[in-house]
Design an enzyme around this catalytic site. Structure first.
Site, short mmCIF file in Angstrom:
data_model
loop_
_atom_site.label_atom_id
_atom_site.label_comp_id
_atom_site.label_asym_id
_atom_site.label_seq_id
_atom_site.Cartn_x
_atom_site.Cartn_y
_atom_site.Cartn_z
N SER A 149 0.87 -1.34 -0.10
CA SER A 149 0.16 -0.20 0.18
C SER A 149 1.15 1.21 0.03
CB SER A 149 -1.17 -0.06 1.17
OG SER A 149 -2.01 0.99 0.88
N ASP A 179 -3.02 6.02 -4.08
CA ASP A 179 -1.80 5.23 -3.46
C ASP A 179 -1.53 4.20 -4.40
OD1 ASP A 179 -3.73 3.27 -3.05
OD2 ASP A 179 -3.39 2.82 -0.81
N ASP A 236 -1.16 1.24 -4.85
CA ASP A 236 -1.92 -0.44 -5.17
C ASP A 236 -3.42 0.35 -5.64
OD1 ASP A 236 -2.62 0.29 -2.46
OD2 ASP A 236 -3.25 -1.94 -2.38
N ASP A 253 -5.92 1.46 -4.09
CA ASP A 253 -7.30 1.21 -3.38
C ASP A 253 -7.72 2.27 -2.59
OD1 ASP A 253 -5.28 0.98 -1.19
OD2 ASP A 253 -5.84 -0.97 -0.72
#
Length: 572
Positions: free
Chosen positions: A147, A299, A301, A303
């Site tokens: 993340s 961010d 990744d 999500d």
């Protein structure tokens, strides 16, 4: 140096481990006692959703062996849960160092255990992995990501067949299996015939589903007039969000070129975290050049998303996750209401540390509000556990939102599109995202939240965080800013305490190391150690009435002063 740590490290010099690993272990044994201790003093925990940690050699690090052991445990559990079935797993990875090679290791272990693997050929957003699990009819999904953590981190998230992350009872059962394994139990020898690389077919399906779920007729004809600045912060969203916005009809999208190339070092930011104002600075600067209406950054990744919009005097203003989800939820509720789809069989989901305003807003539409522990896996579980109800949307304060249930995790792709839809529609009406937020404060009360994160790294830090929670439990606060504490929810003991009445009420929710205080005037303070970072987090929420948008600045400043007093009460 603890001899147990040295003995543990020396086990990594055996023939079970490759030469490169053995050389690195020998080097830290000989030259770096502090790193040796940090690398081997514990086993990196496979938590209830997966693993996250610093990359390197050792039992307390992310590497091919710790991930291999986890994957071996997951493989064994899948065979137990789906006997006599052709088991399939989807695997994705982000832009971090070693993510692609570690994803291949994970694929190898699954295939060595006779499990069919769909492996993305290149980096992809985490929500696309959640989508792919259901789209490809898989029993499990894995994504390699850390993340928004610093560059030295990586991680491993596990998804179940419904597209949501692991929840009870699967999580603890897998943890028990992993802990029972030795490194010699890992099957690394891949069955290449069971590994299939995937890309454009799933990409197209996911993009189409995102447009279908994130577009609304309310914004028809208004999309081409919205000026958008977008930054992927060197992450995976660059592979999906621009094309989704284009498919939906947004033509004025300005991408921050300096941050568009995926890069695990995140060279232009201190932290690739859209919660941090600094992370969106380059995007906001570009927005000023282009006179853009909205700034969106995701961010690594993809999500979570951060949003900045124009305030009432035209300045670009960062919104927090609570504010964003209030406006998003209002818009979804309004669209469902206009379509006559609200019939008492719908719900909105959120978490115990998010703004209480979401419950007030949701229930004003006659829609059920459900609240769970921190993390979107609990919202996904709500959907799974209540098939009789339609899920409208939901979010949490940490900048995540989910629209509908075609993805069962926070999804910055569809949430980005939704934010742009709302902005386009409001702009066409002579209003704005920010002005709508202020109007909602007038209708439902002005809520102001503040997150305090205290970082405590290493062995000593973990002990300090543990002691802080012990102190809060053993010596509970009686007042906060002069207001009497009327309710204490301890999710670790699953008890709610009303200290003034000396009453104890059971909490019907899974246990978690969270403590929440409520005062007589509606103030809320939550304490929660992070499950993925060396931090303890304090969530403060205060509220009051707002009778006019013109008074927002003054009343908001008064609430901010109150938050400062509460911080002082807590010792910050």
């Amino acid at each position: 140096m603890d001899t147990g740590i040295q003995d543990k490290a020396k086990q990594w010099l055996s023939e079970l481990f490759d030469q490169k690993t053995k050389d690195e272990v020998q080097h830290i044994i000989d030259h770096d006692p502090k790193e040796l201790e940090e690398s081997f003093y514990q086993n990196l925990a496979f938590g209830t959703g997966g693993m996250r940690g610093v990359m390197g050699v050792g039992t307390n690090r992310i590497n091919k062996y710790t991930l291999g052991k986890s994957t071996q445990g997951v493989s064994t559990y899948l065979k137990q849960q789906f006997p006599n079935q052709d088991i399939k797993v989807a695997i994705a990875f982000d832009c971090r160092h070693n993510s692609q090679s570690l994803a291949k290791v994970v694929a190898d272990v699954f295939s060595a255990n006779g499990i069919k693997v769909f492996l993305f050929s290149d980096l992809r957003p985490t929500p696309e992995l959640s989508f792919a699990v259901k789209y490809l009819d898989c029993q499990c999904g894995i994504v390699l990501t850390a993340s928004h953590n610093p560059p030295e981190y990586n991680g491993y998230k596990v998804y179940w067949e419904d597209g949501g992350q692991l929840v009870p009872p699967h999580d603890q059962a897998i943890i028990n299996l992993i802990e029972s394994l030795d490194y010699g139990d890992i099957q690394f020898r891949a069955n290449k015939d069971l590994i299939e690389y995937i890309d454009t077919k799933v990409d197209t399906a996911f993009a189409e589903a995102s447009v279908a779920n994130g577009s609304f007729s309310a914004a028809n004809g208004a999309r081409e007039n919205l000026d958008i600045v977008f930054t992927s912060l060197h992450g995976t969203s660059i592979t999906m969000i621009p094309q989704v916005l284009e498919k939906a009809g947004f033509t004025k999208v300005h991408i921050v070129k300096e941050q568009a190339k995926p890069n695990g070092d995140f060279p232009t930011v201190k932290s690739p975290n859209p919660e941090e104002p600094e992370a969106l600075k380059m995007a906001i600067d570009l927005a000023e050049q282009k006179n853009a209406d909205i700034v969106i950054g995701t961010d690594p990744d993809c999500d979570r998303l951060g949003i900045a919009v124009r305030d009432t005097v035209g300045n670009m203003t960062l919104l927090n996750g609570n504010q964003t989800m209030i406006v998003m939820t209002w818009f979804l509720l309004e669209q469902w209401k206009k379509a006559s789809k609200i019939n008492g069989k719908e719900f909105v989901g959120s978490t115990i540390v998010s703004t209480p305003m979401l419950k007030v807003l949701t229930e004003s539409y006659g829609v059920e509000y459900k609240e769970g522990l921190t993390g979107f896996k609990w919202i996904a579980k709500m959907i799974h556990d209540h098939p009789e109800l339609d899920f409208i949307g939901g979010g949490e304060e940490s900048f995540g939102y989910m629209v509908g249930d075609f993805v069962r995790d926070k999804d910055a792709v569809t949430a980005t599109l939704l934010a742009c839809e709302i902005s386009a529609w409001l702009k066409a009406k002579g209003s704005s995202f920010y002005e709508k937020l202020l109007q909602l404060y007038v209708e439902h009360g002005l809520y102001l939240e503040k997150l305090i994160s205290v970082t405590k790294k290493g062995i000593k830090g973990a002990q300090e965080i543990k002691q802080m929670m012990i102190d809060l439990r053993e010596n509970p606060l009686k007042t906060i800013d002069g207001e009497k504490v009327v309710l204490i929810e301890d999710y670790q003991s699953a008890k709610a305490i009303r200290p003034l009445e000396d009453e104890v009420i059971p909490l019907e929710i899974p246990t978690s190391n969270v403590l929440i205080y409520y005062t007589e005037d509606g103030t809320k303070v939550a304490a929660r150690p992070s499950g993925t970072e060396p931090k303890i987090k304090f969530y403060i929420s205060v509220n009051t009435e707002l009778d006019s948008t013109n008074k927002f600045d003054r009343v908001s400043a008064e609430l901010s002063t109150k938050v400062d007093r509460i911080k002082a009460d807590l010792g910050f």
